[in-house]
Write an enzyme that holds these catalytic residues in place. Structure first.
Site, short mmCIF file in Angstrom:
data_model
loop_
_atom_site.label_atom_id
_atom_site.label_comp_id
_atom_site.label_asym_id
_atom_site.label_seq_id
_atom_site.Cartn_x
_atom_site.Cartn_y
_atom_site.Cartn_z
N ARG A 43 47.88 39.70 33.14
CA ARG A 43 46.92 40.61 33.05
C ARG A 43 47.44 41.98 33.04
O ARG A 43 48.42 42.45 33.70
CB ARG A 43 45.70 40.61 34.18
CG ARG A 43 46.01 40.92 35.30
CD ARG A 43 45.14 40.72 36.08
NE ARG A 43 45.33 41.19 37.60
CZ ARG A 43 45.29 39.98 38.56
NH1 ARG A 43 45.13 38.81 38.17
NH2 ARG A 43 45.55 40.16 39.88
N LYS A 70 38.95 39.99 31.36
CA LYS A 70 37.51 40.90 31.43
C LYS A 70 37.34 41.33 30.13
O LYS A 70 36.24 41.73 29.87
CB LYS A 70 37.69 42.05 32.57
CG LYS A 70 38.24 41.63 33.70
CD LYS A 70 38.32 42.69 34.66
CE LYS A 70 38.42 42.27 36.34
NZ LYS A 70 38.49 43.54 36.92
N GLY A 91 45.31 30.95 41.63
CA GLY A 91 45.22 31.47 43.24
C GLY A 91 43.98 32.42 43.46
O GLY A 91 44.26 33.45 44.16
N TYR A 92 43.23 32.53 42.65
CA TYR A 92 42.01 33.51 43.01
C TYR A 92 41.36 33.13 44.28
O TYR A 92 41.31 31.86 44.58
CB TYR A 92 41.07 33.48 41.82
CG TYR A 92 41.67 34.00 40.39
CD1 TYR A 92 42.46 35.04 40.51
CD2 TYR A 92 41.43 33.38 39.11
CE1 TYR A 92 43.21 35.58 39.23
CE2 TYR A 92 41.78 33.63 38.13
CZ TYR A 92 42.61 34.84 38.03
OH TYR A 92 43.19 35.02 36.90
N ARG A 93 40.53 34.04 44.69
CA ARG A 93 39.32 33.70 45.74
C ARG A 93 38.24 32.71 45.22
O ARG A 93 38.18 32.80 43.86
CB ARG A 93 38.59 34.82 46.49
CG ARG A 93 39.29 35.68 47.10
CD ARG A 93 38.73 36.55 48.00
NE ARG A 93 39.32 37.73 48.44
CZ ARG A 93 38.92 38.81 49.47
NH1 ARG A 93 37.55 38.66 49.66
NH2 ARG A 93 39.47 39.64 49.55
N HIS A 134 46.12 36.38 54.75
CA HIS A 134 47.71 36.31 54.51
C HIS A 134 48.32 35.12 55.42
O HIS A 134 47.91 34.93 56.23
CB HIS A 134 48.50 37.65 54.65
CG HIS A 134 48.29 38.40 53.43
ND1 HIS A 134 48.39 38.19 52.32
CD2 HIS A 134 47.64 39.70 53.33
CE1 HIS A 134 48.06 39.27 51.38
NE2 HIS A 134 47.51 40.13 52.16
N TYR A 138 46.64 32.32 58.64
CA TYR A 138 46.79 30.80 58.31
C TYR A 138 47.17 30.02 59.34
O TYR A 138 46.84 29.12 59.43
CB TYR A 138 47.11 30.60 56.54
CG TYR A 138 46.32 31.31 55.44
CD1 TYR A 138 45.09 31.64 55.72
CD2 TYR A 138 47.17 32.08 54.65
CE1 TYR A 138 44.37 32.66 54.84
CE2 TYR A 138 46.57 32.91 53.48
CZ TYR A 138 45.30 33.02 53.65
OH TYR A 138 44.67 33.79 52.72
N ASP A 164 52.77 30.27 53.10
CA ASP A 164 52.54 30.40 51.85
C ASP A 164 53.35 29.44 51.12
O ASP A 164 53.01 28.73 50.15
CB ASP A 164 53.24 31.74 51.60
CG ASP A 164 52.16 32.89 51.65
OD1 ASP A 164 51.06 32.61 51.96
OD2 ASP A 164 52.70 34.11 51.53
#
Length: 371
Positions: A43, A70, A91-93, A134, A138, A164
């Site tokens: 982006r 967008k 990997g978005y929320r 992060h 986790y 991760d």
């Protein structure tokens, strides 16, 4: 494009990666290293956190197109790629991809055979699903962080490797490849929900088995594999560096004791009540020589002892150098692709993809409309 013999076993597999940070890009890099044609959708302005794209090795072996999701036609451009892809990684929320018009519903409607891989920390549901987080958080709640470090100090932080990349990226890759196998056999795609908390918890399966069998104490440094045993841990050498010891089996321990020069009256390996005394004796011996001297003494033995190297030193280790575990591309030393394949070897084909640099090439190769 070259053939599978020079690009890896995933040659011909097309992957769309919606740019992000951390475990998603690493998972897509692994797919690219294995030969997949990974197109990273960057982006404008970048992800907002991370390395200069020209230095980000997790973008190697990929190509990049620039799309602003967008804008009015942003989602349509991504869906064009999706129509021709085998796998998508994001990997978005939870809910963000849907709001941008590139969620599983829209993508699978466009391409019913698509494998839609979702990489998050908390997962797609549950009370924390929409909360920021992060790696350290986790692995904290899964019990993994609590395994590492001294018993009378806060847990040690193992970089972001355990959550991760081990609990996240590797589980995402396993999931999307399993789902791809199903899609090719049955013609139907699906969504893969790869949560770092799930993967990290899964990594502790053996420890849970030992705990349930009474062979593991639920505390740090009280066990065979967490530094509790004096023959499985790290010791400081005369020059302030360190040696790692993993002499678990009796025959390996005997070799270790011989080379280290433990006195005959030293506590035995199986004398748990005297482990602290044995640890002090081992530490005193290691303090008498430098790391290099101990490395030379233990070379060629089955004592299971190794020098603790820094990242910068690792590529020079004789064994790693002989196996070419590290490679150099465009003058930069980096880990080579792994694992290895006898018929379809992998390689670092290209350096980090620069945002938008491959738009025309991807349009041509994927049969997209002119942009």
């Amino acid at each position: 494009m070259t053939d599978t013999a020079t690009t890896g076993p995933l040659h011909g597999v097309r992957v769309v990666e919606l740019a992000g940070i951390g475990p998603g890009p690493f998972a897509a890099m692994l797919l690219a290293d294995l030969g997949a044609d990974v197109v990273r959708v960057d982006r404008p302005g970048g992800p907002g956190l991370g390395l200069d794209p020209a230095q980000d090795l997790t973008n190697r072996n990929k190509r990049s197109v620039l799309v602003d999701l967008k804008t009015e036609d942003g989602a349509a451009r991504v869906l064009e790629l999706v129509e021709r892809a085998d796998i998508l990684v994001e990997g978005y929320r939870p809910g963000v991809a849907e709001r941008l018009g590139v969620g599983p519903g829209a993508c699978l409607e466009r391409n019913p055979r698509l494998v839609y891989g979702r990489m998050t920390g908390w997962g797609q549901d549950g009370p924390l699903a929409d909360r920021a987080g992060h790696d350290i958080g986790y692995i904290a709640v899964t019990g993994a962080l609590g395994l590492v470090g001294e018993p009378d100090a806060p847990p040690a932080v193992p970089a972001n490797l355990v959550g991760d990349y081990a609990g996240g990226s590797l589980y995402l890759v396993t999931g999307v490849l399993a789902a791809l196998h199903h899609a090719r056999a049955h013609g139907t795609g699906q969504v893969v929900d790869a949560a770092i908390v799930d993967g990290t918890a899964h990594l502790t399966t053996m420890i849970h088995a030992m705990l349930g069998a009474g062979a593991w104490q639920d505390r740090r440094r009280g066990n065979l594999l967490d530094g509790g045993a004096p023959f499985y841990g790290c010791y400081t050498t005369a020059d302030g560096r360190h040696m790692a010891v993993g002499a678990l089996e009796p025959r390996f321990y005997a070799e270790f004791a011989r080379v280290l020069g433990l006195p005959e009256d030293a506590p035995g390996q199986g004398d748990l009540a005297r482990w602290d005394e044995l640890r002090e004796t081992v530490a005193a011996r290691f303090a008498t020589r430098t790391r290099e001297e101990w490395t030379e003494l233990f070379a060629g033995t089955d004592a299971c002892v190794a020098p603790v190297l820094s990242l910068a030193e690792a590529a020079g280790h004789p064994h790693l150098a002989a196996r070419e575990t590290f490679t150099t591309h465009d003058g930069r030393v980096q880990p080579a692709p792994a694992p290895r394949f006898s018929a379809t070897p992998t390689t670092v084909r290209t350096g980090p993809a620069l945002p938008g640099a491959d738009t025309a090439e991807v349009a041509r190769d994927w049969g997209l409309g002119a942009r």
